[in-house]
Design a protein around this motif. Sequence first.
Motif, PDB file in Angstrom:
ATOM      1  N   ARG A  24       0.830  -1.212   0.000  1.00 24.09           N
ATOM      2  CA  ARG A  24       0.000   0.000   0.000  1.00 24.09           C
ATOM      3  C   ARG A  24       0.862   1.259   0.000  1.00 24.09           C
ATOM      4  NH1 ARG A  24      -4.304   0.125   4.600  1.00 24.09           N
ATOM      5  NH2 ARG A  24      -4.549   2.228   3.785  1.00 24.09           N
ATOM      6  N   ILE A  25       1.944   1.242   0.777  1.00 23.07           N
ATOM      7  CA  ILE A  25       2.830   2.415   0.813  1.00 23.07           C
ATOM      8  C   ILE A  25       3.506   2.600  -0.538  1.00 23.07           C
ATOM      9  CG2 ILE A  25       4.988   3.293   1.792  1.00 23.07           C
ATOM     10  CD1 ILE A  25       4.003   2.248   4.503  1.00 23.07           C
ATOM     11  N   ARG A  26       3.996   1.512  -1.132  1.00 19.96           N
ATOM     12  CA  ARG A  26       4.647   1.609  -2.446  1.00 19.96           C
ATOM     13  C   ARG A  26       3.684   2.118  -3.520  1.00 19.96           C
ATOM     14  NH1 ARG A  26       7.559  -2.872  -0.469  1.00 19.96           N
ATOM     15  NH2 ARG A  26       9.796  -2.560  -0.644  1.00 19.96           N
ATOM     16  N   ALA A  27       2.400   1.766  -3.395  1.00 19.08           N
ATOM     17  CA  ALA A  27       1.404   2.175  -4.389  1.00 19.08           C
ATOM     18  C   ALA A  27       0.976   3.636  -4.219  1.00 19.08           C
ATOM     19  CB  ALA A  27       0.176   1.266  -4.292  1.00 19.08           C
ATOM     20  N   ASP A  29       1.512   7.306  -4.491  1.00 22.71           N
ATOM     21  CA  ASP A  29       2.441   8.172  -5.226  1.00 22.71           C
ATOM     22  C   ASP A  29       2.973   9.323  -4.368  1.00 22.71           C
ATOM     23  OD1 ASP A  29       0.091   9.610  -5.142  1.00 22.71           O
ATOM     24  OD2 ASP A  29       0.015  10.012  -7.288  1.00 22.71           O
ATOM     25  N   ARG A  30       2.424   9.520  -3.184  1.00 23.90           N
ATOM     26  CA  ARG A  30       2.935  10.560  -2.283  1.00 23.90           C
ATOM     27  C   ARG A  30       4.046  10.047  -1.377  1.00 23.90           C
ATOM     28  NH1 ARG A  30      -3.035  11.594  -0.244  1.00 23.90           N
ATOM     29  NH2 ARG A  30      -2.755   9.356  -0.241  1.00 23.90           N
ATOM     30  N   ALA A  31       4.369   8.758  -1.450  1.00 27.43           N
ATOM     31  CA  ALA A  31       5.354   8.154  -0.546  1.00 27.43           C
ATOM     32  C   ALA A  31       6.778   8.344  -1.058  1.00 27.43           C
ATOM     33  CB  ALA A  31       5.035   6.685  -0.336  1.00 27.43           C
ATOM     34  N   GLU A  32       7.127   9.567  -1.402  1.00 30.61           N
ATOM     35  CA  GLU A  32       8.485   9.853  -1.885  1.00 30.61           C
ATOM     36  C   GLU A  32       9.544   9.575  -0.826  1.00 30.61           C
ATOM     37  OE1 GLU A  32       8.972  13.607  -3.798  1.00 30.61           O
ATOM     38  OE2 GLU A  32       7.001  13.484  -4.741  1.00 30.61           O
ATOM     39  N   TRP A  33       9.175   9.624   0.420  1.00 28.59           N
ATOM     40  CA  TRP A  33      10.107   9.379   1.519  1.00 28.59           C
ATOM     41  C   TRP A  33      10.644   7.946   1.490  1.00 28.59           C
ATOM     42  CZ3 TRP A  33       9.043   5.378   4.763  1.00 28.59           C
ATOM     43  CH2 TRP A  33       7.734   4.886   4.727  1.00 28.59           C
ATOM     44  N   LEU A  34       9.873   6.998   0.923  1.00 31.49           N
ATOM     45  CA  LEU A  34      10.235   5.589   0.994  1.00 31.49           C
ATOM     46  C   LEU A  34      11.588   5.305   0.345  1.00 31.49           C
ATOM     47  CD1 LEU A  34       9.455   2.760   1.921  1.00 31.49           C
ATOM     48  CD2 LEU A  34       8.233   2.479  -0.242  1.00 31.49           C
ATOM     49  N   GLY A  35      11.834   5.852  -0.809  1.00 26.31           N
ATOM     50  CA  GLY A  35      13.114   5.629  -1.480  1.00 26.31           C
ATOM     51  C   GLY A  35      14.285   6.145  -0.668  1.00 26.31           C
ATOM     52  N   HIS A  36      14.119   7.299  -0.029  1.00 25.54           N
ATOM     53  CA  HIS A  36      15.177   7.853   0.825  1.00 25.54           C
ATOM     54  C   HIS A  36      15.386   6.968   2.059  1.00 25.54           C
ATOM     55  CE1 HIS A  36      15.283  11.559  -1.512  1.00 25.54           C
ATOM     56  NE2 HIS A  36      13.959  11.496  -1.513  1.00 25.54           N
ATOM     57  N   PHE A  37      14.281   6.483   2.609  1.00 28.94           N
ATOM     58  CA  PHE A  37      14.313   5.630   3.799  1.00 28.94           C
ATOM     59  C   PHE A  37      15.056   4.329   3.505  1.00 28.94           C
ATOM     60  CE2 PHE A  37      11.802   2.591   6.588  1.00 28.94           C
ATOM     61  CZ  PHE A  37      12.279   3.056   7.808  1.00 28.94           C
ATOM     62  N   ILE A  38      14.683   3.650   2.429  1.00 24.52           N
ATOM     63  CA  ILE A  38      15.335   2.390   2.072  1.00 24.52           C
ATOM     64  C   ILE A  38      16.798   2.629   1.699  1.00 24.52           C
ATOM     65  CG2 ILE A  38      15.327   0.467   0.423  1.00 24.52           C
ATOM     66  CD1 ILE A  38      12.250   0.738   0.380  1.00 24.52           C
ATOM     67  N   ASP A  61      -6.659   3.745   7.612  1.00 27.92           N
ATOM     68  CA  ASP A  61      -7.373   4.113   6.389  1.00 27.92           C
ATOM     69  C   ASP A  61      -7.163   5.568   6.002  1.00 27.92           C
ATOM     70  OD1 ASP A  61      -8.305   1.557   6.064  1.00 27.92           O
ATOM     71  OD2 ASP A  61     -10.191   1.935   7.138  1.00 27.92           O
ATOM     72  N   GLY A  62      -6.777   6.402   6.954  1.00 20.92           N
ATOM     73  CA  GLY A  62      -6.524   7.810   6.668  1.00 20.92           C
ATOM     74  C   GLY A  62      -5.119   8.075   6.154  1.00 20.92           C
ATOM     75  N   GLY A  63      -4.307   7.015   6.043  1.00 19.27           N
ATOM     76  CA  GLY A  63      -2.952   7.183   5.534  1.00 19.27           C
ATOM     77  C   GLY A  63      -1.916   7.466   6.605  1.00 19.27           C
ATOM     78  N   VAL A  64      -2.303   7.487   7.880  1.00 19.21           N
ATOM     79  CA  VAL A  64      -1.340   7.687   8.967  1.00 19.21           C
ATOM     80  C   VAL A  64      -0.616   6.361   9.179  1.00 19.21           C
ATOM     81  CG1 VAL A  64      -1.055   8.238  11.412  1.00 19.21           C
ATOM     82  CG2 VAL A  64      -2.750   9.477  10.030  1.00 19.21           C
ATOM     83  N   PHE A  65       0.713   6.427   9.262  1.00 18.73           N
ATOM     84  CA  PHE A  65       1.487   5.194   9.350  1.00 18.73           C
ATOM     85  C   PHE A  65       2.670   5.345  10.295  1.00 18.73           C
ATOM     86  CE2 PHE A  65       3.803   7.703   6.355  1.00 18.73           C
ATOM     87  CZ  PHE A  65       5.129   7.413   6.631  1.00 18.73           C
ATOM     88  N   SER A  66       3.161   4.199  10.730  1.00 22.16           N
ATOM     89  CA  SER A  66       4.470   4.103  11.377  1.00 22.16           C
ATOM     90  C   SER A  66       5.104   2.827  10.844  1.00 22.16           C
ATOM     91  CB  SER A  66       4.348   4.076  12.901  1.00 22.16           C
ATOM     92  OG  SER A  66       3.663   2.932  13.329  1.00 22.16           O
ATOM     93  N   SER A  83       7.551   7.639  10.341  1.00 22.91           N
ATOM     94  CA  SER A  83       6.160   7.872  10.741  1.00 22.91           C
ATOM     95  C   SER A  83       5.667   9.144  10.088  1.00 22.91           C
ATOM     96  CB  SER A  83       6.028   7.955  12.264  1.00 22.91           C
ATOM     97  OG  SER A  83       6.805   9.032  12.765  1.00 22.91           O
ATOM     98  N   GLY A  84       4.370   9.183   9.878  1.00 19.80           N
ATOM     99  CA  GLY A  84       3.765  10.357   9.262  1.00 19.80           C
ATOM    100  C   GLY A  84       2.415  10.022   8.676  1.00 19.80           C
ATOM    101  N   ALA A  85       2.043  10.785   7.673  1.00 23.00           N
ATOM    102  CA  ALA A  85       0.770  10.585   6.995  1.00 23.00           C
ATOM    103  C   ALA A  85       0.978  10.782   5.509  1.00 23.00           C
ATOM    104  CB  ALA A  85      -0.272  11.559   7.511  1.00 23.00           C
ATOM    105  N   SER A  86       0.334   9.934   4.717  1.00 22.49           N
ATOM    106  CA  SER A  86       0.486  10.071   3.274  1.00 22.49           C
ATOM    107  C   SER A  86      -0.140  11.365   2.765  1.00 22.49           C
ATOM    108  CB  SER A  86      -0.106   8.861   2.551  1.00 22.49           C
ATOM    109  OG  SER A  86      -1.479   8.746   2.824  1.00 22.49           O
ATOM    110  N   THR A  87      -1.027  11.954   3.560  1.00 19.43           N
ATOM    111  CA  THR A  87      -1.630  13.234   3.165  1.00 19.43           C
ATOM    112  C   THR A  87      -0.663  14.387   3.360  1.00 19.43           C
ATOM    113  OG1 THR A  87      -2.594  13.456   5.370  1.00 19.43           O
ATOM    114  CG2 THR A  87      -3.977  12.464   3.645  1.00 19.43           C
ATOM    115  N   ALA A  88       0.423  14.160   4.103  1.00 19.56           N
ATOM    116  CA  ALA A  88       1.436  15.198   4.340  1.00 19.56           C
ATOM    117  C   ALA A  88       2.819  14.591   4.102  1.00 19.56           C
ATOM    118  CB  ALA A  88       1.313  15.740   5.760  1.00 19.56           C
TER     119      ALA A  88
END
Length: 169
Positions: A24-27, A29-38, A61-66, A83-88
Amino acid sequence: MSDRDLNDVLDEIDSGLAGPAWARIRADDRAEWLGHFIGGIALAVGLRPIEHLDSGVRLDDGGVFSAKVVVFTDSTIVFADASGASTAPYDVTTLVVARPRAGLTQLTISDANSAYRRDVLDPWPGDFTVTAEWSYGARVTFPLSPIETDEHRLRFNRLYAALIDSLGE
């Protein structure tokens, strides 16, 4: 000498982050942080072979994750949190730290099935957890995500065995 390079390490870490929540995180398109994290995790691991990798993601469901990733090499442990939210997506907080593997001071075992009441559908030891604590203050409870496959159970059992073996080193 191995032909392993940082791209191989990056690929190994990326493929190790599996499961529905990571998908879900990879899908997103706002998860630009993931590439930097990995990428940060790969740099913290360096060229050392990865012995164990465990990860977990909590995503609502709101996109808040850890997210938490722990990688063991022969002599280091990499602790990575996001941690954060896909909306931000620009407000995602990440931290990647490499520490010595030595210094394990305590293992706390919980949630094991009964050794006396054995059941074919729920055998001993069951889906127990191990909380590992190191002398430098790190504390992690494994597995980081529910065990859903035989491969994940095998990886967890190997991690448990490695932790027991290194206790007190």
